[in-house]
Design a protein around this motif. Structure first.
Motif, mmCIF file in Angstrom:
data_model
loop_
_atom_site.group_PDB
_atom_site.id
_atom_site.type_symbol
_atom_site.label_atom_id
_atom_site.label_comp_id
_atom_site.label_asym_id
_atom_site.label_seq_id
_atom_site.Cartn_x
_atom_site.Cartn_y
_atom_site.Cartn_z
ATOM 1 N N ASN B 171 7.441 -14.650 -5.574
ATOM 2 C CA ASN B 171 6.527 -13.660 -5.505
ATOM 3 C C ASN B 171 5.431 -14.670 -5.699
ATOM 4 O OD1 ASN B 171 4.513 -12.006 -5.929
ATOM 5 N ND2 ASN B 171 6.246 -10.354 -5.360
ATOM 6 N N ASP B 172 3.925 -15.188 -5.162
ATOM 7 C CA ASP B 172 3.026 -15.891 -5.618
ATOM 8 C C ASP B 172 2.324 -14.965 -5.829
ATOM 9 O OD1 ASP B 172 1.882 -14.154 -3.407
ATOM 10 O OD2 ASP B 172 1.450 -15.760 -2.348
ATOM 11 N N GLY B 173 2.532 -13.927 -6.958
ATOM 12 C CA GLY B 173 1.812 -12.833 -7.239
ATOM 13 C C GLY B 173 0.948 -11.951 -6.469
ATOM 14 N N PHE B 174 1.280 -11.653 -5.782
ATOM 15 C CA PHE B 174 1.306 -10.396 -4.332
ATOM 16 C C PHE B 174 1.734 -8.838 -5.129
ATOM 17 C CE2 PHE B 174 2.451 -7.016 -0.908
ATOM 18 C CZ PHE B 174 0.820 -7.170 -0.634
ATOM 19 N N TYR B 175 1.636 -7.787 -5.416
ATOM 20 C CA TYR B 175 1.455 -6.602 -5.985
ATOM 21 C C TYR B 175 1.636 -5.736 -5.072
ATOM 22 C CZ TYR B 175 -0.623 -8.535 -10.284
ATOM 23 O OH TYR B 175 -1.408 -9.016 -11.614
ATOM 24 N N ILE B 176 2.953 -5.053 -5.050
ATOM 25 C CA ILE B 176 3.885 -4.012 -4.756
ATOM 26 C C ILE B 176 3.968 -2.775 -5.378
ATOM 27 C CG2 ILE B 176 5.760 -3.435 -3.315
ATOM 28 C CD1 ILE B 176 6.587 -6.466 -3.650
ATOM 29 N N VAL B 177 2.738 -1.915 -5.189
ATOM 30 C CA VAL B 177 2.636 -1.128 -6.478
ATOM 31 C C VAL B 177 2.902 0.491 -6.192
ATOM 32 C CG1 VAL B 177 0.274 -0.034 -7.908
ATOM 33 C CG2 VAL B 177 0.103 -2.123 -6.785
ATOM 34 N N ALA B 178 3.988 0.854 -6.883
ATOM 35 C CA ALA B 178 4.967 2.282 -6.440
ATOM 36 C C ALA B 178 3.699 2.988 -7.720
ATOM 37 C CB ALA B 178 6.152 1.727 -7.252
ATOM 38 N N HIS B 179 3.634 4.032 -5.883
ATOM 39 C CA HIS B 179 2.974 4.766 -6.096
ATOM 40 C C HIS B 179 3.574 5.844 -7.275
ATOM 41 C CE1 HIS B 179 0.341 8.657 -4.023
ATOM 42 N NE2 HIS B 179 -0.360 7.737 -5.214
ATOM 43 N N GLU B 197 11.773 7.845 -15.950
ATOM 44 C CA GLU B 197 12.999 7.547 -15.319
ATOM 45 C C GLU B 197 12.726 6.963 -14.167
ATOM 46 O OE1 GLU B 197 12.659 10.287 -16.156
ATOM 47 O OE2 GLU B 197 14.436 10.381 -17.850
ATOM 48 N N ILE B 198 11.518 7.638 -13.335
ATOM 49 C CA ILE B 198 11.443 7.053 -11.779
ATOM 50 C C ILE B 198 10.445 4.771 -12.061
ATOM 51 C CG2 ILE B 198 8.874 8.260 -11.191
ATOM 52 C CD1 ILE B 198 11.675 7.395 -8.989
ATOM 53 N N ILE B 199 10.111 4.783 -13.208
ATOM 54 C CA ILE B 199 9.132 4.140 -13.860
ATOM 55 C C ILE B 199 10.326 3.081 -13.745
ATOM 56 C CG2 ILE B 199 8.178 3.207 -15.902
ATOM 57 C CD1 ILE B 199 6.247 5.353 -16.015
ATOM 58 N N GLN B 200 11.165 3.282 -14.313
ATOM 59 C CA GLN B 200 12.523 2.446 -14.372
ATOM 60 C C GLN B 200 12.910 1.992 -13.100
ATOM 61 O OE1 GLN B 200 14.669 3.406 -18.649
ATOM 62 N NE2 GLN B 200 13.401 4.629 -17.987
ATOM 63 N N TYR B 201 13.378 2.811 -12.332
ATOM 64 C CA TYR B 201 13.984 2.727 -11.202
ATOM 65 C C TYR B 201 13.337 2.054 -10.087
ATOM 66 C CZ TYR B 201 17.206 4.274 -7.614
ATOM 67 O OH TYR B 201 18.301 4.810 -6.667
ATOM 68 N N ALA B 202 11.676 1.925 -10.467
ATOM 69 C CA ALA B 202 10.525 1.486 -9.302
ATOM 70 C C ALA B 202 11.162 -0.098 -9.165
ATOM 71 C CB ALA B 202 8.948 0.728 -9.991
ATOM 72 N N GLU B 203 11.723 -0.897 -9.845
ATOM 73 C CA GLU B 203 11.744 -1.987 -9.051
ATOM 74 C C GLU B 203 13.377 -2.193 -8.826
ATOM 75 O OE1 GLU B 203 11.215 -5.389 -13.119
ATOM 76 O OE2 GLU B 203 11.212 -3.225 -13.842
ATOM 77 N N ILE B 204 13.985 -1.593 -8.364
ATOM 78 C CA ILE B 204 14.945 -1.183 -7.534
ATOM 79 C C ILE B 204 14.759 -1.211 -6.774
ATOM 80 C CG2 ILE B 204 17.375 0.464 -7.614
ATOM 81 C CD1 ILE B 204 17.452 0.260 -10.148
ATOM 82 N N LEU B 205 13.484 -0.351 -6.562
ATOM 83 C CA LEU B 205 12.786 0.254 -4.994
ATOM 84 C C LEU B 205 12.032 -0.568 -4.271
ATOM 85 C CD1 LEU B 205 11.719 3.671 -5.960
ATOM 86 C CD2 LEU B 205 13.589 3.428 -4.210
ATOM 87 N N GLY B 206 11.998 -2.228 -4.904
ATOM 88 C CA GLY B 206 11.316 -3.066 -5.166
ATOM 89 C C GLY B 206 9.984 -3.416 -4.685
ATOM 90 N N ALA B 207 9.078 -2.381 -5.673
ATOM 91 C CA ALA B 207 8.096 -2.288 -6.622
ATOM 92 C C ALA B 207 8.098 -3.846 -7.840
ATOM 93 C CB ALA B 207 7.310 -1.072 -7.206
ATOM 94 N N ASN B 208 6.740 -4.545 -8.743
ATOM 95 C CA ASN B 208 6.885 -5.164 -8.989
ATOM 96 C C ASN B 208 5.534 -4.849 -10.349
ATOM 97 O OD1 ASN B 208 4.770 -5.692 -7.536
ATOM 98 N ND2 ASN B 208 5.175 -8.553 -7.856
ATOM 99 N N ALA B 209 4.819 -3.229 -9.607
ATOM 100 C CA ALA B 209 3.911 -2.796 -10.182
ATOM 101 C C ALA B 209 3.778 -1.457 -10.419
ATOM 102 C CB ALA B 209 2.401 -3.178 -9.091
ATOM 103 N N ILE B 210 3.300 -0.950 -11.114
ATOM 104 C CA ILE B 210 2.827 1.080 -10.424
ATOM 105 C C ILE B 210 1.626 1.883 -10.649
ATOM 106 C CG2 ILE B 210 5.966 1.228 -11.444
ATOM 107 C CD1 ILE B 210 4.958 2.453 -14.163
ATOM 108 N N GLU B 211 1.357 2.735 -10.525
ATOM 109 C CA GLU B 211 0.323 3.433 -10.412
ATOM 110 C C GLU B 211 1.234 5.029 -10.685
ATOM 111 O OE1 GLU B 211 -2.258 6.705 -8.587
ATOM 112 O OE2 GLU B 211 -0.363 6.619 -8.456
ATOM 113 N N ILE B 212 0.454 5.308 -12.387
ATOM 114 C CA ILE B 212 0.492 6.420 -11.900
ATOM 115 C C ILE B 212 -0.445 7.281 -13.043
ATOM 116 C CG2 ILE B 212 2.928 6.025 -13.970
ATOM 117 C CD1 ILE B 212 1.641 5.366 -16.045
#
Lengths: 251, 420
Positions: B171-179, B197-212
């Motif tokens: 990954n060259d720095g692309f953010y996959i941000v989980a809503h 719990e969903i925050i800790q699950y976000a990476e399993i879903l492919g995200a490397n970033a989150i929005e809360i």
């Protein structure tokens, strides 16, 4: 994040609104029986599946109100009244052409179709198909989006002429033929030919005042998509209930 | 009344009953996904997999069998002890645990179609002669074939076979941000939106970033909650109705839970989890009011310091979604050092010296403006993009540095498959 439909902050408790709407309808219907007079032998109808004489026209104008599912629009505006016009043109051999135009600035649909009717005594049956084109656009702050699509609505309906009241039940399939969405300088075309769901309508057409007739219909759409919710760009494949209330005057 | 009249009237009544019954019986007010797992799980007797094996299994795979469910290619990616498989067709994905058993490797978990409620169990193996021999000896495998089956509702069974093609690109720095920390409640994920719990699950879903989403309680505690009001869409707990700001934190903690039973977290709890329990690189605080911004920015700054002290590769940004919040943050000199994300114009991004510009996806690619922002050393993230076709187009044709989405699995697939 700025809300999707938050053009202006409107807080609506949908349960209260729905209750008020139902009460309003009830209050409107009750006096109708008192207002009924001068029953015409040539009363007109749009929903009732009886054939109408060739080249005669029946048409109705009014409003429809669809309630969009909470799962799709979340806290945003769920009910938008839409101007609604329906026209039926009689053709030979018990055929008729149906058209309907529903419009509200950002979401609009026009349909045309053919139906064939058969009647026995006070009961009628019809079968037909309507094709609709819908168009939506938003160029307000944060939006540069246009969406269009084609839908197909094959249907059957049966009805009873209860002398003062025409009662109709209509069952439809909702088929998404295709959809095109453009944002900014790019667009996406989806050739879907996909069953979106189905709908059942219950319609009453009855005298209102002097020679005027009144249409009241409830259409229960159970589908993955309804054009009025296009701006939510929902991608869910799960079907949801979109109840739609239609009130019109038969012109 | 003639017999035929009676027949017609009966027909109408029966049709009404029939049609109404069909509609009402098939209506689902709440969809759900129930993952039961295998009663005869083979994972019980396995040994956990080491980093070498996980690394060698990660990659791009050709689907040999199971194309109807998963399409032609899938992306296999590990996150901790969990193996995720992302696909384009049906917006499908799999979440599996793995272990070694005798001379083979076994993986079990579930599959989902992200945009519907279809799901089921899945079991895959790497047989001794299909890669397990080398992997268990920590040697580069000549080939890796994951094969097994997927079922739905515990009944129908489909064969699955995946053949390794090549490793995943870095990954060259692309953010996959989980809503909302990972996805909305309506996406039928195993945990509620905006929960720890969903925050800790976000990476399993492919995200490397989150929005809360950040709101304030009556006693000015920032909590994670999206809507203006407590309502049945987001919580369980009849006592809690109406505006969030009418309730004290102790009431929020004691008298309701999120839909899947989780306690509504505070901002501090959420950031602590991000720093200590995840590898998330980017946190976007979607601030819902000026007052929430005033209270949240110092909290955010403290956790940014903690992240730096721990050497975490992490940025925490305060979002500026409205003119009102923007004006407040820009006018306060004490907020100058806070990392900012601006949803307004690029002039506003410059004025506020925001690190990230986040326009709505419905404005299109905005290529000139994106390039202007990037030339000034800023990042650009588009929100909230869920339409599969547009996800593919934005990843392949636009120049954004990230996508905020409810379907990080799909964004991850399109990102890792690009140029491969």
């Amino acid at each position: 994040m700025v809300s999707l439909f938050k053009i202006e902050p409107i807080k609506i408790n949908e349960n209260i609104l729905l209750n008020k709407f139902i009460k309003y309808i009830a209050l409107l219907i009750l006096p109708l029986s008192l207002l009924m007079q001068n029953l015409s032998a040539q009363r007109e109808f749009v929903y009732f599946p009886k054939a109408i004489p060739a080249w005669d026209i029946s048409h109705t104008a009014g409003i429809s109100l669809a309630i969009l599912p909470r799962a799709i629009v979340e806290e945003e505006i769920r009910q938008v009244p839409v101007l609604d016009y329906q026209l039926r043109l009689g053709l030979p051999y018990n055929f008729s052409i149906n058209t309907r135009v529903s419009a509200v600035y950002i979401a609009n649909q026009a349909s045309i179709g053919l139906q064939w009717s058969y009647s026995y005594d006070d009961f009628s049956f019809s079968i037909g198909d309507n094709t609709a084109y819908w168009y939506g656009f938003a160029d307000i702050d944060g939006f540069d989006i246009v969406a269009t699509g084609w839908m197909n609505y094959p249907f059957i309906s049966i009805g009873a002429d209860l002398e003062e009241v025409y009662l109709t039940i209509k069952a439809e399939m909702l088929i998404i033929t295709n959809q095109n969405t453009s944002v900014g300088e790019t667009s996406l075309y989806n050739q879907r030919n996909k069953m979106a769901g189905y709908a059942v309508s219950f319609a009453i057409e009855q005298p209102f005042w002097k020679d005027n007739d009144f249409l009241l219909a409830v259409r229960l759409n159970y589908a993955t998509f309804m054009y009025q919710s296009w701006l939510a760009v929902s991608t869910s494949d799960n079907k949801r209930m979109f109840p739609e209330f239609i009130i019109g005057f038969i012109l | 009344m003639s017999n035929l009249n009676i027949l017609f009237l009966s027909l109408i009544v029966l049709s009404s009953i029939l049609f109404s019954s069909i509609i009402l019986s098939s209506c689902k007010g709440d969809y759900s996904v129930n993952i039961t797992g295998f009663a005869d799980s083979q994972l019980k007797n396995t040994t956990s997999l080491n980093g070498f094996i996980k690394k060698k299994i990660s990659g791009l795979y050709k689907v040999r069998t199971g194309k109807k469910m998963f399409g032609d290619t899938v992306v296999v990616k590990w996150s901790g002890t969990t193996m995720s498989v992302f696909a384009r067709r049906n917006e499908a994905y799999m979440v599996l645990k793995g272990g070694s058993l005798d001379s083979s490797l076994v993986f079990e978990g579930y599959w989902r179609f992200a945009q519907s409620d279809r799901s089921g169990n899945i079991r895959l193996h790497i047989a001794y002669m299909e890669g397990a021999k080398e992997l268990l000896q920590e040697l580069p495998p000549g080939k890796v074939i994951l094969s097994g089956f997927a079922n739905e509702d515990g009944t129908s069974r489909s064969s699955i076979s995946l053949e390794y093609i090549k490793p995943l690109k870095v990954n060259d720095g692309f953010y996959i941000v989980a809503h909302r920390g990972g996805g909305r409640n309506s996406d039928l994920l195993p945990y509620s939106e905006n929960s720890l719990e969903i925050i800790q699950y976000a990476e399993i879903l492919g995200a490397n970033a989150i929005e809360i989403d950040i709101r304030l309680t009556k006693d000015k505690e920032p909590i994670l909650y999206h809507d203006d009001n407590f309502n049945t869409r987001l919580i369980k707990g009849e006592y809690m109705v109406g505006p969030v700001e009418n309730y004290y934190l102790y009431q929020v903690k004691n008298f309701c839970t999120l839909k899947k039973g989780e306690i509504i977290p505070t901002l501090s709890e959420a950031l602590e989890v991000v720093i200590k329990k995840t590898n998330i690189k980017f946190v976007w605080l979607d601030i819902k009011s000026v007052e929430a911004a005033r209270i949240s920015i110092p909290v955010m700054n403290n956790y940014m310091k903690m992240a730096n002290q721990r050497g975490r590769d992490l940025v925490i940004l305060v979002g500026m979604p409205t003119r009102e919040i923007f004006d407040f943050i820009v006018s306060g000199s004490e907020y100058e050092t806070a990392l900012k994300l601006c949803e307004l114009s690029i002039d506003d991004v410059r004025k506020s010296n925001s690190k990230v510009w986040a326009p709505r996806w419905t404005l299109g690619y905005l290529t000139n403006q994106v390039e202007a922002m990037q030339s000034e050393g800023r990042k650009t993230v588009v929100w909230t993009l869920d339409e599969p076709g547009f996800i593919r187009k934005f990843i392949n044709e636009s120049k954004f540095d990230g996508i905020l989405t409810n379907y990080p699995t799909l964004v991850a697939y399109e990102y890792y498959i690009k140029d491969q």
